[in-house]
Design a protein around this motif. Sequence first.
Motif, mmCIF file in Angstrom:
data_model
loop_
_atom_site.group_PDB
_atom_site.id
_atom_site.type_symbol
_atom_site.label_atom_id
_atom_site.label_comp_id
_atom_site.label_asym_id
_atom_site.label_seq_id
_atom_site.Cartn_x
_atom_site.Cartn_y
_atom_site.Cartn_z
ATOM 1 N N TRP A 257 0.839 -1.198 0.000
ATOM 2 C CA TRP A 257 0.000 0.000 0.000
ATOM 3 C C TRP A 257 0.876 1.251 0.000
ATOM 4 O O TRP A 257 0.569 2.231 -0.666
ATOM 5 C CB TRP A 257 -0.930 -0.018 1.211
ATOM 6 N N SER A 258 1.979 1.207 0.759
ATOM 7 C CA SER A 258 2.890 2.348 0.809
ATOM 8 C C SER A 258 3.422 2.695 -0.574
ATOM 9 O O SER A 258 3.422 3.863 -0.983
ATOM 10 C CB SER A 258 4.045 2.033 1.769
ATOM 11 N N GLU A 259 3.885 1.686 -1.316
ATOM 12 C CA GLU A 259 4.414 1.938 -2.654
ATOM 13 C C GLU A 259 3.333 2.466 -3.583
ATOM 14 O O GLU A 259 3.578 3.353 -4.412
ATOM 15 C CB GLU A 259 5.023 0.659 -3.218
ATOM 16 N N ALA A 260 2.123 1.923 -3.459
ATOM 17 C CA ALA A 260 1.028 2.380 -4.314
ATOM 18 C C ALA A 260 0.639 3.819 -3.988
ATOM 19 O O ALA A 260 0.291 4.599 -4.885
ATOM 20 C CB ALA A 260 -0.172 1.457 -4.155
ATOM 21 N N LEU A 261 0.703 4.191 -2.714
ATOM 22 C CA LEU A 261 0.369 5.559 -2.317
ATOM 23 C C LEU A 261 1.344 6.562 -2.932
ATOM 24 O O LEU A 261 0.953 7.645 -3.364
ATOM 25 C CB LEU A 261 0.392 5.687 -0.791
ATOM 26 N N LYS A 262 2.612 6.217 -2.970
ATOM 27 C CA LYS A 262 3.603 7.127 -3.547
ATOM 28 C C LYS A 262 3.472 7.226 -5.059
ATOM 29 O O LYS A 262 3.902 8.212 -5.661
ATOM 30 C CB LYS A 262 5.014 6.663 -3.149
ATOM 31 N N PHE A 263 2.857 6.217 -5.651
ATOM 32 C CA PHE A 263 2.664 6.248 -7.093
ATOM 33 C C PHE A 263 1.409 7.030 -7.462
ATOM 34 O O PHE A 263 1.431 7.884 -8.366
ATOM 35 C CB PHE A 263 2.569 4.819 -7.639
ATOM 36 N N SER A 264 0.292 6.757 -6.757
ATOM 37 C CA SER A 264 -0.967 7.436 -7.070
ATOM 38 C C SER A 264 -1.917 7.340 -5.878
ATOM 39 O O SER A 264 -2.651 6.352 -5.741
ATOM 40 C CB SER A 264 -1.620 6.812 -8.318
ATOM 41 N N PRO A 265 -1.900 8.331 -4.970
ATOM 42 C CA PRO A 265 -2.829 8.290 -3.834
ATOM 43 C C PRO A 265 -4.270 8.502 -4.307
ATOM 44 O O PRO A 265 -4.482 9.153 -5.336
ATOM 45 C CB PRO A 265 -2.342 9.461 -2.964
#
Length: 381
Positions: A83-91
């Motif tokens: 989830w952390s990596e996905a948040l940095k890509f597109s919250p």
Amino acid sequence: MRGMRWAPLLFLPAPIQGFSFPSVRHESSRDRNARFPFADFRLTPHYPAKSPLEDVLSRVVPGSDEYVTEKYAFEIMRMLAEWSEALKFSPPALAAVAKFLDASIEASSLIPTQEKTLQTGNGIDVYRRWFSTNGVTGRERFLQEIQSYLAPLARLETAEFEIVGIKESAGSRTVQIQIRYDLVGTRKDKGREERIGTWNTEWIRDESDAWRAIRWAATVETLSRAREPVFIDITSHALGQTESYGNQMLHGVDYWRTVLDEACGIDVYGNNGLAVGDFDGDGLDDLYVCQHAGLPNRLYHNRGDGTFDDVTEKAGVDVLDSTACALFADFENKGRQDLLVVCGSGPLLFLNQGNGKYSLKRDAFQFVRPSAGDVHTCRHR
């Protein structure tokens, strides 16, 4: 010398059958010819006892000992990391968080109900926020709360989650987990924002043996806002043209521990200081960067245009000993900044020669009378 006349035969590339080593296993002549001579000679080490390190390494994997909750935390942290990596890509990256939310999750609202100002002014405003205890039920409803909570943020550079507490519920397949979060990003109004807080959660294993969050409660959060970037990283602009910046400074302790021989004494902490002073008397602050054992300390000369030159070797202050801190000071009252370097083996005093160079004053801290000098140095252990 007459007896050495046959010595060159020992260096001929062709095999010398009369001196070949005996093979440790049967081998056909075809296999023997397909290899280099002597290639069938092998040494297999046999250690006298089992290394005690093997018992330690066998317990490194989470869950391999009696602390089974470490295994649970490791498995859940893996999902939070996604989830952390996905948040940095597109919250707000709802698809990533939906993977581990139970369909009937019970959660508190993520909309704050109370806010207290802790600090204002100087470009930074800091608040403490509390959240409602009123709950929402269901995955879709909670995903809407997450979307509303992250809506002001256009981009996230930091999305860190850390499990700071875990407790296994007796007689059930659930664990209670406290998650600390740190979110840093840019708001849609171009301002900067950081949110730090904790979530109290509860997780259960489903029929497929996968973890699902069944409860999620927001507690207290610290919110910091700035209308514009407060600090800008100009390190690469200031030092990027120096060779030592790319070859040495950009690598951290973890990197150098894999490169340098451990005999040099490099530690895992990286507690090395920085000294600022005008070593050449041009009215500009220069930098002396302390390094861990095995790497030379660096002296950077301020050019006055926002950039620095590496003058370490020229100045003669490329100390290789582990250096905790350093200090520019006029120890001889000559109007020039001398340099005190505090190493693991003891302090070193470099005297400023006034021509861009330093000279080491040996035995500088051996006084005839105890009161003849008074220098107090500190090192982090």
